[in-house]
Scaffold this motif. Structure first.
Motif, PDB file in Angstrom:
ATOM      1  N   ILE A  79     -42.924  12.839 -20.469  1.00 57.63           N
ATOM      2  CA  ILE A  79     -42.496  12.710 -19.074  1.00 57.63           C
ATOM      3  C   ILE A  79     -41.974  11.310 -18.801  1.00 57.63           C
ATOM      4  O   ILE A  79     -41.279  11.097 -17.823  1.00 57.63           O
ATOM      5  N   ALA A  80     -42.265  10.349 -19.695  1.00 58.00           N
ATOM      6  CA  ALA A  80     -41.712   9.007 -19.490  1.00 58.00           C
ATOM      7  C   ALA A  80     -40.216   8.994 -19.769  1.00 58.00           C
ATOM      8  O   ALA A  80     -39.457   8.291 -19.088  1.00 58.00           O
ATOM      9  N   GLN A 103     -38.235  11.749 -19.846  1.00 51.44           N
ATOM     10  CA  GLN A 103     -37.504  12.875 -19.260  1.00 51.44           C
ATOM     11  C   GLN A 103     -36.662  12.366 -18.089  1.00 51.44           C
ATOM     12  O   GLN A 103     -37.205  11.794 -17.148  1.00 51.44           O
ATOM     13  N   PRO A 104     -35.365  12.552 -18.130  1.00 51.08           N
ATOM     14  CA  PRO A 104     -34.529  11.953 -17.096  1.00 51.08           C
ATOM     15  C   PRO A 104     -34.790  12.567 -15.728  1.00 51.08           C
ATOM     16  O   PRO A 104     -34.964  13.776 -15.587  1.00 51.08           O
ATOM     17  N   GLY A 105     -34.855  11.722 -14.722  1.00 49.11           N
ATOM     18  CA  GLY A 105     -34.924  12.184 -13.345  1.00 49.11           C
ATOM     19  C   GLY A 105     -36.222  12.862 -12.959  1.00 49.11           C
ATOM     20  O   GLY A 105     -36.277  13.578 -11.966  1.00 49.11           O
ATOM     21  N   TYR A 106     -37.282  12.654 -13.726  1.00 54.31           N
ATOM     22  CA  TYR A 106     -38.544  13.327 -13.416  1.00 54.31           C
ATOM     23  C   TYR A 106     -39.490  12.351 -12.750  1.00 54.31           C
ATOM     24  O   TYR A 106     -39.728  11.258 -13.258  1.00 54.31           O
ATOM     25  N   ARG A 107     -40.011  12.742 -11.581  1.00 54.83           N
ATOM     26  CA  ARG A 107     -41.001  11.911 -10.901  1.00 54.83           C
ATOM     27  C   ARG A 107     -42.329  12.631 -10.917  1.00 54.83           C
ATOM     28  O   ARG A 107     -42.523  13.591 -10.166  1.00 54.83           O
ATOM     29  N   PRO A 108     -43.275  12.208 -11.767  1.00 58.33           N
ATOM     30  CA  PRO A 108     -44.551  12.908 -11.836  1.00 58.33           C
ATOM     31  C   PRO A 108     -45.374  12.680 -10.572  1.00 58.33           C
ATOM     32  O   PRO A 108     -45.380  11.591 -10.004  1.00 58.33           O
ATOM     33  N   ARG A 109     -46.034  13.731 -10.125  1.00 62.22           N
ATOM     34  CA  ARG A 109     -46.966  13.603  -9.018  1.00 62.22           C
ATOM     35  C   ARG A 109     -48.363  13.378  -9.576  1.00 62.22           C
ATOM     36  O   ARG A 109     -48.634  13.649 -10.732  1.00 62.22           O
ATOM     37  N   GLY A 110     -49.251  12.852  -8.734  1.00 59.33           N
ATOM     38  CA  GLY A 110     -50.597  12.589  -9.212  1.00 59.33           C
ATOM     39  C   GLY A 110     -51.626  12.979  -8.172  1.00 59.33           C
ATOM     40  O   GLY A 110     -51.287  13.443  -7.086  1.00 59.33           O
TER      41      GLY A 110
END
Lengths: 201, 120
Positions: free
Chosen positions: A100-101, A103-110
């Motif tokens: 996920i670091a 992966q383009p354009g991905y904003r992980p939620r937490g």
């Protein structure tokens, strides 16, 4: 120097193990420090042994730690299971975060969740906190020592069920650690207590 | 024969560890808030260092170096989570986190204001 810690030990929840137990703990710690010193020099000889004893003794005298209550014993088979699962899950968690670091354009939620451990001893709290930070996609934020609660940050959550999964995983790690170093009573608590899902305070 | 295999496996470990380190660096750079960044600074970073150490051990193969490598690995495993926890806790207490990215916050529900003196 050893007077006040042994008094604290006796005053704690642990029944007085006496001066002998305290001295034995110190000797074991000194032994490990000498081993570390030897490894640092990469050579075993009398000078390193003497230097290690000197430095280790100084560390123990000048940085005294509160006694930890190690009530159980080390179980080699459970240790192997723990180490094996730990290695597998470390690889899996690392690859997940790495993926996920990049992966383009991905904003992980937490999310931040509270997990109440079933065995709130200092040793178990510390070991579980360390292991949980490394393995299952979680990170320790805060430790509530009195109630034995860990506050974890979970990365990459998608739905509320993910939080329960993370809670389960932290408790599974705890169970593996207790199986490795826990006492018989602690082991029974972990094995019989149903994994409580609603651990919200 | 065995030496050649060990050399090649070691080389593979070195490359893999370096790639994981790179991914960790990208994660630290790209993740949206401090807490997510600490994830990148612990998991891929630790595994990357462990792989690098394994590669080094496979190529050096002398007892003195193995002792040092083992020591580095143990301390890496022991200290990385503690460092990440200290930074994460500081970030949380000083409010440096993006609440829009949080699905739940059970630490805020505790309500004591974070005044507990936990074992740091």
């Amino acid at each position: 120097m050893t007077g006040s810690p042994s008094a604290r030990d006796a005053a704690g929840s642990q029944p007085a193990r006496g001066r002998f137990g305290r001295w034995r703990d110190q000797a074991v710690a000194l032994g490990w420090l000498v081993v570390v010193w030897g490894l640092l020099w990469g050579d075993i000889n009398w000078a390193n042994l003497a230097g290690g004893l000197l430095v280790g003794g100084a560390v123990l005298v000048f940085f005294p730690l509160p006694a930890i209550s190690f009530a159980g014993r080390l179980r080699p088979r459970a240790l192997l299971v723990f180490a094996g699962r730990f290695a597998v899950e470390l690889v899996r968690a690392s690859l997940h975060v790495a993926r996920i670091a990049v992966q383009p354009g991905y904003r992980p939620r937490g999310a931040i969740i509270a997990v109440r451990l079933r065995v709130p001893s200092d040793l178990n709290l510390a070991l579980t906190a360390e292991a949980v930070s490394l393995v299952p996609g979680t990170l320790i934020l805060e430790v509530d020592r009195d109630s034995g609660t860990l506050y974890l940050h979970v990365l990459d959550t998608h739905e509320p069920a993910d939080l329960d999964v993370a809670r389960e995983r932290a408790l599974i790690i705890e169970r593996r650690i207790v199986r490795t170093v826990g006492s018989g009573a602690e082991l029974r608590r972990v094995e019989t207590a149903s994994p409580e899902r609603g651990t919200r305070p | 024969m065995i030496a050649t295999v060990a050399d090649w496996v070691g080389a593979g470990c070195l490359v893999g560890g370096a790639l994981l380190g790179l991914a960790a660096a990208i994660g630290v750079l790209r993740f949206p808030d401090a807490l997510s960044r600490m994830h990148a600074a612990t998991k891929p970073q630790v595994l990357g260092v462990l792989l690098l150490l394994l590669g080094i051990a496979l190529r050096l193969r002398s007892p003195a170096d193995l002792g040092m490598v083992l020591l580095v690995a143990v301390f890496q495993l022991a200290t990385a989570p503690v460092a990440a926890q200290m930074i994460g806790r500081a970030a949380y207490r000083s409010g440096r986190l993006d609440r829009g990215l949080l699905d739940a916050d059970e630490l805020a529900e505790r309500g004591s204001g974070g005044g507990s003196a936990g074992p740091a």
